[in-house]
Design a protein around this motif. Structure first.
Motif, short mmCIF file in Angstrom:
data_model
loop_
_atom_site.label_atom_id
_atom_site.label_comp_id
_atom_site.label_asym_id
_atom_site.label_seq_id
_atom_site.Cartn_x
_atom_site.Cartn_y
_atom_site.Cartn_z
N PHE A 1 0.81 -1.22 0.00
CA PHE A 1 0.00 0.00 0.00
C PHE A 1 0.84 1.27 0.00
O PHE A 1 0.31 2.37 -0.09
N GLU A 2 2.16 1.11 0.09
CA GLU A 2 3.03 2.28 -0.09
C GLU A 2 3.03 2.72 -1.56
O GLU A 2 3.45 3.82 -1.89
N ILE A 3 2.59 1.83 -2.43
CA ILE A 3 2.55 2.17 -3.86
C ILE A 3 1.20 2.82 -4.17
O ILE A 3 0.14 2.26 -3.84
N GLU A 4 1.26 3.96 -4.82
CA GLU A 4 0.03 4.69 -5.13
C GLU A 4 -0.93 3.83 -5.97
O GLU A 4 -0.50 3.18 -6.92
N GLY A 5 -2.18 3.82 -5.57
CA GLY A 5 -3.19 3.09 -6.34
C GLY A 5 -3.34 1.64 -5.90
O GLY A 5 -4.23 0.93 -6.37
N ALA A 6 -2.47 1.16 -4.99
CA ALA A 6 -2.48 -0.27 -4.64
C ALA A 6 -3.76 -0.68 -3.89
O ALA A 6 -4.20 -1.82 -3.99
N LYS A 7 -4.36 0.26 -3.15
CA LYS A 7 -5.55 -0.11 -2.37
C LYS A 7 -6.68 -0.60 -3.27
O LYS A 7 -7.51 -1.39 -2.85
N GLU A 8 -6.68 -0.12 -4.50
CA GLU A 8 -7.75 -0.50 -5.44
C GLU A 8 -7.42 -1.78 -6.20
O GLU A 8 -8.27 -2.29 -6.93
N VAL A 9 -6.18 -2.30 -6.03
CA VAL A 9 -5.81 -3.49 -6.82
C VAL A 9 -5.09 -4.58 -6.00
O VAL A 9 -4.61 -5.54 -6.59
N ALA A 10 -5.02 -4.42 -4.69
CA ALA A 10 -4.24 -5.42 -3.93
C ALA A 10 -4.87 -5.75 -2.59
O ALA A 10 -5.57 -4.93 -1.99
N ILE A 11 -4.62 -6.99 -2.17
CA ILE A 11 -4.96 -7.43 -0.81
C ILE A 11 -3.65 -7.85 -0.18
O ILE A 11 -2.85 -8.56 -0.81
N GLU A 12 -3.39 -7.39 1.05
CA GLU A 12 -2.11 -7.71 1.69
C GLU A 12 -2.33 -8.72 2.83
O GLU A 12 -3.23 -8.55 3.64
N PHE A 13 -1.48 -9.75 2.85
CA PHE A 13 -1.58 -10.81 3.85
C PHE A 13 -0.34 -10.74 4.75
O PHE A 13 0.79 -10.80 4.25
#
Ligand code: PLP
Length: 398
Positions: A221-233
């Motif tokens: 989520f440090e990468i811009e736009g990641a919240k809309e394309v990633a799930i972090e485990f």
């Protein structure tokens, strides 16, 4: 008679650990006095941090008290832990408490997340890979929709976004088994790929605590736009020695969408529903123990353990390089990916290390066909064992 899930029989992977155990037993028969150095394990070698142990004991005592009975907790985790994680790990990234879901570890969630997605989705899996992603996808009947993403020496073993479209991609950084961590610019390429293809990255961050390089983000989520394309485990397993306690968390933004009949559907309520249906949460004392990781003493103690493992990784990697070997990882990760000398196969070199040096490694071929020709060493060991291993490796290095 019920019919069995036939997909179990589609798992073709060689299951290496029983073979390793058998070979180890044979060696013990032949050389009963041999002192074996185990650099195969991907499990912690140090005892539980005192602050964590204390918090778990206190929470258990609390449960003995008739005035503070704790039964089932919330499926998504207690607010005190969700809050602590959001505050300590994600405050600067705008992730809220409700976007953090507590679980008994990454394995349960990274497998369970597939419940949210139609089985026709195409799934990208790196090769070599942490085998759970592939095996779980196959068990779920998705074998024909898997795309292999080779991680090759010429790219420093970093997975590269493919030409083809994938809907879901399992990414792990720092990676198990190669120990390679993706930099911000590499992760930006993946986020751009996901945006373009309308894909979702399933980002396994089990080894985040080992990251030391300033160019490697500690969260996708440090990468811009990641919240809309990633799930972090994420997990407390390797960060704080919880492999035997079981606690982790999944971060899924409220803004993450997938499609249903051409319309965007938020995944957050679906994951919440899934967890409420299939999980009764993680025990209260263990969540209190996890909360204690974020206290001042908890951070000091657990970071000291990580530093110790990283020191062993450095000893092993530098030592191997000085002996003229090629290896990767071991900088932002407890794993070292070692290229076998003289073109030996993974098992041939495993046998040499075991029989001539009494060192246990893990054959790279167990992590996928592109792992052939390498072995993985783990730095979850003590300083004296790391040094002893190098001394022995010197005797077989030319
Ligand atoms: N993900 C990776 C890449 C791992 O290497 C491991 C354990 O070795 C796990 C997940 C398992 O994590 P947990 O203990 O939280 O289930």
């Amino acid at each position: 008679m019920p019919k069995v899930n036939r997909h179990f029989f589609e798992i073709k992977r060689e299951y290496i650990f029983p073979v390793i155990d058998r070979k180890l037993e044979e060696l013990k028969q032949k050389m009963p006095q041999a002192e074996i150095v185990n650099l195969g394990v991907g499990d912690v070698a140090l005892p539980l941090a005192p602050t964590v142990a204390h918090a778990i004991r206190e929470a258990t005592r609390e449960m003995e008290n008739p005035s503070s009975v704790h039964g089932y907790g919330p499926s998504e985790g207690y607010d005190f832990l969700r809050e602590a994680i959001a505050k300590h790990e994600y405050a600067h990234l705008g992730i809220s408490r409700e976007e953090v879901f507590i679980s008994d570890g990454i394995n349960s969630d990274i497998v369970g997340i597939l419940d949210l997605f139609d089985e026709t989705n195409r799934i990208g899996i790196t090769d070599p890979t942490y085998p759970v992603y592939r095996d779980a996808s196959i068990m779920g009947g998705r074998a024909k929709n898997l795309l292999s993403l080779p991680c090759l020496e010429k790219n420093g073993f970093a997975p590269m976004p493919p030409e083809e479209k994938c809907d879901l991609i399992f990414l792990c950084s720092p990676q198990n088994p190669t120990g390679v961590a993706l930099t911000s610019s590499q992760l930006k390429e993946w986020v751009a790929y996901a945006q373009k293809q309308k894909a979702i990255l399933l980002y396994d961050n089990a080894y985040a605590a080992f990251i030391t390089s300033p160019t490697v983000p500690k969260s996708i989520f440090e990468i811009e736009g990641a919240k809309e394309v990633a799930i972090e485990f994420c997990s407390f397993s390797k960060t704080a020695g919880f492999t035997g306690l079981r606690c982790g968390y999944t971060v899924l933004s409220k803004s993450l969408m997938a499609q249903l009949d051409g319309k965007n559907v938020p995944l957050h309520p679906l994951w919440s529903k899934r967890q409420n249906t299939k999980s009764n949460g993680v025990s209260y004392p263990i969540q209190r123990g996890a909360e204690a990781v974020f206290t001042e003493s908890g951070q000091r103690e657990t970071r000291a353990q990580i530093s110790s493992y990283l020191a062993q990784a450095k000893t092993l990697r530098n030592g191997l390089e000085q002996l003229g070997h090629s290896c990767w990882g071991g900088k932002d990760s407890p794993y070292i990916w070692w290229k076998n000398p003289n073109g030996l196969s993974s098992w041939e070199f495993f046998d040499i290390l075991l029989n001539k040096c009494q060192i246990i490694s893990v054959p790279g071929s167990g992590f996928g066909q592109h792992g052939e020709g390498y072995v993985r060493l783990s730095a979850f060991t003590t300083p004296d064992k790391a040094k002893e291993a190098l001394k022995r490796i010197k005797t077989i290095s030319t």
